[in-house]
Design a protein around this motif. Structure first.
Motif, PDB file in Angstrom:
ATOM      1  N   SER A  66      57.739  61.480  47.653  1.00 58.10           N
ATOM      2  CA  SER A  66      59.120  61.517  47.448  1.00 58.10           C
ATOM      3  C   SER A  66      59.301  60.650  46.863  1.00 58.10           C
ATOM      4  O   SER A  66      61.001  60.572  46.208  1.00 58.10           O
ATOM      5  CB  SER A  66      59.830  61.194  49.253  1.00 58.10           C
ATOM      6  OG  SER A  66      59.260  59.861  49.303  1.00 58.10           O
ATOM      7  N   ASN A  70      64.213  63.225  40.325  1.00 57.86           N
ATOM      8  CA  ASN A  70      64.912  63.931  41.142  1.00 57.86           C
ATOM      9  C   ASN A  70      64.600  65.254  39.594  1.00 57.86           C
ATOM     10  O   ASN A  70      65.413  65.152  38.348  1.00 57.86           O
ATOM     11  CB  ASN A  70      66.051  63.156  40.351  1.00 57.86           C
ATOM     12  CG  ASN A  70      66.921  64.518  41.543  1.00 57.86           C
ATOM     13  OD1 ASN A  70      66.621  65.902  41.571  1.00 57.86           O
ATOM     14  ND2 ASN A  70      68.000  63.752  41.514  1.00 57.86           N
TER      15      ASN A  70
ATOM     16  N   GLU C 714      65.037  67.664  47.167  1.00 55.05           N
ATOM     17  CA  GLU C 714      64.227  67.968  48.099  1.00 55.05           C
ATOM     18  C   GLU C 714      63.733  69.894  48.413  1.00 55.05           C
ATOM     19  O   GLU C 714      62.207  69.752  48.686  1.00 55.05           O
ATOM     20  CB  GLU C 714      64.853  67.082  49.196  1.00 55.05           C
ATOM     21  CG  GLU C 714      64.594  65.717  49.416  1.00 55.05           C
ATOM     22  CD  GLU C 714      64.788  64.608  50.087  1.00 55.05           C
ATOM     23  OE1 GLU C 714      65.271  65.251  51.398  1.00 55.05           O
ATOM     24  OE2 GLU C 714      65.406  63.685  50.005  1.00 55.05           O
ATOM     25  N   SER C 717      61.409  70.487  45.737  1.00 52.64           N
ATOM     26  CA  SER C 717      60.117  69.760  45.827  1.00 52.64           C
ATOM     27  C   SER C 717      58.895  70.628  47.250  1.00 52.64           C
ATOM     28  O   SER C 717      58.027  70.324  46.343  1.00 52.64           O
ATOM     29  CB  SER C 717      60.621  68.165  45.849  1.00 52.64           C
ATOM     30  OG  SER C 717      61.450  67.686  44.879  1.00 52.64           O
ATOM     31  N   THR C 718      59.496  70.993  47.491  1.00 49.06           N
ATOM     32  CA  THR C 718      59.096  70.487  48.937  1.00 49.06           C
ATOM     33  C   THR C 718      58.509  71.800  48.526  1.00 49.06           C
ATOM     34  O   THR C 718      56.989  72.159  49.287  1.00 49.06           O
ATOM     35  CB  THR C 718      59.547  70.849  50.569  1.00 49.06           C
ATOM     36  OG1 THR C 718      60.324  69.341  50.401  1.00 49.06           O
ATOM     37  CG2 THR C 718      59.002  70.951  51.538  1.00 49.06           C
TER      38      THR C 718
END
Lengths: 125, 138, 794
Positions: A66, A70, C714, C717-718
């Motif tokens: 995480s 970005n 996200e 990214s996932t």
């Protein structure tokens, strides 16, 4: 960290605007080049800054950790860089052609479309 | 830059850069790189070649007109979206094949790869077209 | 059904050109059936209207705005409709004869019919907005009719003047209608007419009054808006006869009559209308006497008659309304006939100058008879309907106070002068000894004499034979409709010896005096008018001139033609837009955070700042190119340091290419050392630049202080590796998740390539044409960087 970049972006915009307001076409051109970088950096900063860790999923993992940078603004900027460069190249050619056709690179002296002489009003009905 | 050294070295440099750009293009899906970056590298290579050796050799080497290359890339990119329609998924959805060319060696092929090659061709074609035009005494 | 009847002339207009194409000018006979049949169908309404009924028909149009395609027939609108259709019937036939063989006769008849339809809709409309639509339609169709002879500038000017004056008046009137609708709560005239007291007592009454008057006065050519009417004489005679007898100019009078129960009988109304009307009457007659062109004389008497009508409506008693109604009908008959007579004379004799015509009686007996009958009515002599009208008018003003006395005086002077004009037109060209006119003269064709003779006989018959019937079916309902209540009407040719008769005799006596000394009067008026030397007609030209002058200066102000001005304006607004809301809503960045920088980060930031500053202030090509490179590569380094290797890579390549192509261009384009900015410009530009810079910087800082929605990032990214088989998330977004965007973006790249190529191709083809050698030597001096362009190597 974003505060530093915000200041730089402000400087970028100021410089770009100052050059855009010039009468010399070359300076306007350079202003356009600066403007492209200014906007790219703006988007980059607005997407938040992280040191290091590029948005690449490491081998063997299914998803990235995480703490990566970005990826979304990067995808936007990547195409923006190429497009702004292509546009810049086009404007460069256009400027050169304009210079060739009008014999000046001073925007105030390029009056083909809007000549300086008084507009003649229609004399009849 | 109209020097002997440059003229000697640039053809080799150009070919190396073009090869490198293809590597960047193909590996772009997993490492930094891709069609845009690869295209820029190749465009720089041809621009450099043009500066060192003149525009005519570049045009000969490219064989096709740069803008035709760009148009073909556009065509390829747009075309790569159609196979997905046979699978009843939206236009430009990525499809993958993993043919085994040798025992245990899989080559991943995909429509995004074809799309990326299209992007590469568009970038190379358009930028080389502009750069060569400017080099030709504008 | 009424709504359909109103549209019928428009449908007929569509077929007029085809019909003329097929059977020539005889098509007018067929087209005249349209108004004739419509008038016949309207006859069925006369009985109920005579009983005092009111027929309403409505189709919903824009329900939300209370706008309905609704119509009302009462005494007022019915009489007007008959005038429009009846005179229209003869005009269409007359036009066929007058413009026989004209290449655009079809177009003319089509426009004429469309105008007739507009006029019909105007008088029958119940909804104020519908009325307005037809009102402006008459302005537009009359524009086309007046400018029919569009190859002459005078005609174009007259058409434009009519359109501007009446169109503008109409727009002002629309505002008045809107106010009335809001105050009255409805746009239906039938309902508004009962709400007169409510409207008159409203605080905005005077505003409504003036707005509606603007429409009425411009349309009815009241001084000082009268100039369009005589100018409209540029149109072919059928147009003049139609527009100025029964229709266009009467629309304003119709509006006054229609709104009489709603806005009338107040002090304001009874002050303004007589002043405007009286002035118009006197000015109109004076101008009529002054002119020698018979058509223009008639036009000016039309102005005068309209003034008389407006003045009478402003008197404020039922007699006056009666007088106005009678005079309106009489005027429609005699003026329509006289215009057609003059047109026939012009058509057959080749001139309409009153001085050049004499003794035509023998050559054109029927026309002469029509002229005589019409003129007698216009003079107000018994037993014509014009006499009845004048009697009523004098009745209305002989038993009141001093201001009625003034009105009576004005009316007598005006009528006497009109008497002189009418007598001159009817008598001078037709009597006396024969003078050869420019053309071999003979009587006009059936088409040309039918209209004048019928209309002039109507003026006689109405008063002499069918007065009872006319009174019951038309005059009484119309007067009642105007007055808004049931009015007893009792008309007689002989009403005994009374003050009105005395005034009539006085008028005739004065009129004869004017007729006898007509040339003296003309000379005197000519002298006065030449002394004044200015009129609204000249004023119109001056207004147009001022408009052009203002437009030119406004254009020059907004479009200086200097790119720098445009850029300054735009960027100044950008700066204000950025800074003002931040100041206003206090969204300044509140907690700027400056964490400790690593050494190389500080270094890159510093280099970037220096690079930018150096780009701005560079004086030579070399420094410009080098500093441009420095800032570009610094950006690439920033991308590198903050986790964007793809961007960094791309930026490096782009900067390299940029430097190369800028160098290529700059070898031929010199960078001036100074950009020609004076100190003031420098200061202003600097302030704008700092404004934009501070604005963007502060905005960005404020944005980054707020939380960021990371859901989309996200998601990418996932699922990048999982479902798109790619580890480089940025590239996966570009070619897979958002591939359609990328497709659009490479299209842009391709287009710039094509466009640049096109620019260069254009230039090389120009060069090939000119066969000149390049004179571009701007970059030949040695500054080092022209070596970059060493493309001559081969």
């Amino acid at each position: 960290m974003e505060s530093y970049l915000s200041i730089l972006v402000g400087l970028y915009f100021a410089g770009s605007v100052f050059l855009l307001l010039s009468q010399s076409l070359i300076r306007v051109l350079i202003g356009i080049a600066l403007l492209g970088n200014a906007v790219n950096l703006l988007i980059f900063t607005a997407g938040r800054i992280t040191r290091g860790v590029p948005p690449i999923v490491p081998d063997g993992l299914k998803a990235a950790s995480s703490s990566i940078a970005n990826p979304l603004p990067q995808a936007l900027i990547l195409t923006a860089i190429v497009i702004s460069f292509a546009l810049f190249a086009f404007v460069l050619v256009l400027t050169y052609r304009a210079y060739e056709a009008t014999g000046t690179d001073n925007t105030s002296k390029m009056r083909v479309a809007e000549p300086t002489e008084t507009i003649r009003l229609p004399e009849g009905y | 830059m109209n020097t002997l050294i440059l003229r000697t070295i640039v053809p080799i440099l150009t070919s190396l850069m073009v090869i490198y750009s293809i590597i960047v293009l193909l590996s772009g899906h997993n490492q930094p790189g891709g069609g845009f970056i690869g295209g820029l590298i190749a465009a720089s290579a041809f621009a450099l070649y043009g500066i060192a050796c003149g525009v005519a050799p570049v045009r000969r080497a490219l064989y096709f007109h740069p803008i035709s290359i760009s148009g073909f890339g556009m065509f390829l990119a747009a075309l790569s979206g159609f196979p997905s329609l046979y699978e009843h998924v939206p236009y430009l959805t990525g499809l993958w094949w993993f043919p085994e060319i040798a025992k245990g060696v899989e080559v991943p092929l995909s429509t995004p790869l074809i799309f990326d090659i299209g992007v590469w061709l568009v970038v190379v074609g358009s930028l080389v077209s502009i750069a060569l035009a400017l080099e030709e005494k504008v | 059904m009424i709504g359909f009847a109103v549209l019928t002339p428009f449908f007929a207009a569509l077929f007029a050109p085809l019909l003329v194409y097929l059977i020539g000018h005889r098509a007018a006979w067929i087209l005249a059936i349209v108004p004739g049949y419509l008038a016949y169908r309207l006859l069925e309404f006369t009985a109920p209207v005579a009983r005092g009924e009111r027929i309403l028909q409505s189709h919903s149009w824009l329900e939300g705005f209370q706008v309905n395609y609704s119509f009302m027939i009462d005494g007022l609108s019915l009489t007007f409709a008959f005038l429009i259709l009846g005179i229209g019937f003869f005009i269409v036939i007359y036009a066929g004869g007058y413009l026989k063989g004209h290449p655009h006769l079809g177009r003319f008849l089509a426009t004429l019919l469309a105008f007739m339809g507009s006029m019909l809709g105007l008088v029958l409309a119940d909804n104020l907005i519908t009325l307005f639509v037809f009102w402006e339609l008459t302005s537009i169709t009359s524009f086309l009719l007046i400018g029919f002879d569009h190859e002459r500038m005078a005609a174009r000017r007259a058409a434009l003047q009519a359109l501007i004056i009446t169109g503008l008046g109409g727009l002002v009137m629309l505002a008045g209608f809107a106010l009335i609708g809001i105050v009255g709560g409805t746009f239906e005239l039938s309902e508004l007419l009962t709400k007169g007291d409510e409207i008159k007592q409203h605080g905005l009454y005077s505003l409504m009054f003036w707005l509606v008057m603007a429409g009425a006065f411009t349309k009815s050519a009241q001084v000082p808006f009268h100039s369009w009417l005589p100018n409209a004489m540029e149109a072919p005679t059928p147009v003049s006869a139609y527009l100025h007898s029964a229709t266009m100019v009467k629309a304003g009078v119709y509006l006054l009559m229609r709104t009489y129960p709603m806005l009338g009988e107040t002090d304001l109304w009874e002050t303004v209308l007589p002043i405007f009307g009286g002035t118009t009457l006197i000015v109109g007659t004076v101008l009529a006497v002054r002119d020698t062109d018979m058509k223009l004389m008639l036009a000016y008497t039309t102005v005068a008659s309209l003034g008389l009508l407006v003045m009478m409506l402003g008197v404020g008693n039922e007699r006056a309304v009666e007088g106005a109604v009678l005079y309106l009908v009489a005027h429609s008959f005699f003026k329509g006939a006289l215009f057609m007579v003059v047109g026939t004379v012009d058509h057959e004799a080749g001139t309409r100058q009153i001085d050049k015509l004499s003794g035509l009686r023998s050559a054109m007996p029927i026309t002469a008879l029509a002229a005589m009958l019409a003129a007698l009515s216009m003079c107000g002599l018994p037993p014509f309907v014009g006499f009845l009208a004048k009697e009523s008018i004098y009745h209305a003003v002989t038993h009141g106070g001093w201001h009625e006395g003034i009105i009576a005086g004005v009316a007598i002077i005006g009528n006497a002068l009109m008497f002189g004009v009418a007598a001159s037109i009817a008598i001078r060209p037709f009597t006396g000894k024969w003078v050869d006119p420019p053309k071999a003269v003979h009587e006009g064709s059936v088409m040309l004499v039918l209209g004048p003779i019928v209309l002039s006989i109507l003026g006689l018959a109405t008063a002499l034979f069918v007065l009872e019937m006319m009174q019951a079916h038309f005059f009484k309902p119309m007067i009642s409709a105007v007055a808004g209540q049931d009015v007893a009407v009792d008309l007689h040719l002989w009403g005994g010896l009374n003050p009105a008769l005395v005034l009539s005799v006085l008028t005739v006596g004065l009129g004869l005096f004017v007729f006898v000394y007509f040339k003296k009067f003309r000379k005197a008026f000519d002298g006065i008018l030449n002394f004044i030397g200015w009129g609204p007609d000249k004023g119109f030209d001056q207004a147009i001139c001022v408009l052009g002058f203002v437009a030119r200066h406004v254009t020059r102000l907004l479009q200086s033609g200097e790119m720098r001005t445009y850029m300054r304006a735009t960027l100044f607004v950008v700066a204000i837009t950025l800074l003002w809301p931040m100041y206003q809503f206090e969204v300044w960045p509140l907690r700027p955070q400056f964490p400790e920088l690593r050494l190389w980060e500080a270094g890159v930031f510093g280099i970037l700042a220096v690079g930018i500053l150096q780009v701005i202030f560079s004086k030579t090509r070399l420094t410009a190119i080098v500093s441009l490179g420095i800032q570009g590569f610094s950006v690439a380094l920033i991308f590198m340091m903050f986790g964007a290797p793809d961007l960094s890579f791309t930026q490096f390549m782009v900067e390299t290419l940029s430097v190369v192509i800028i160098a290529l261009v700059l070898t031929r384009l010199r960078l001036m050392q100074h950009d020609g900015r004076g100190p003031a410009a420098f200061l202003f530009d600097g302030l704008v630049a700092i404004g934009v810079g501070v604005g963007m910087g502060a905005l960005l800082m404020a944005i980054t202080e707020a939380p960021l929605d990371m859901r989309l990032s996200e998601f990418f990214s996932t699922y990048s590796a999982a479902i798109a088989h790619g580890r480089n998330i940025v590239n996966v977004i570009l070619v897979d998740f958002r591939a359609l965007d990328t497709l659009g973006e490479i299209t842009v790249v391709l287009i710039t390539g094509v466009a640049a190529l096109a620019l260069i191709r254009v230039r090389s083809s120009e060069k090939a044409d000119e066969k000149t050698t390049s004179t571009m030597t701007g970059g030949s001096d040695a500054e080092g960087e022209n070596a970059l362009a060493g493309k001559d190597a081969s």
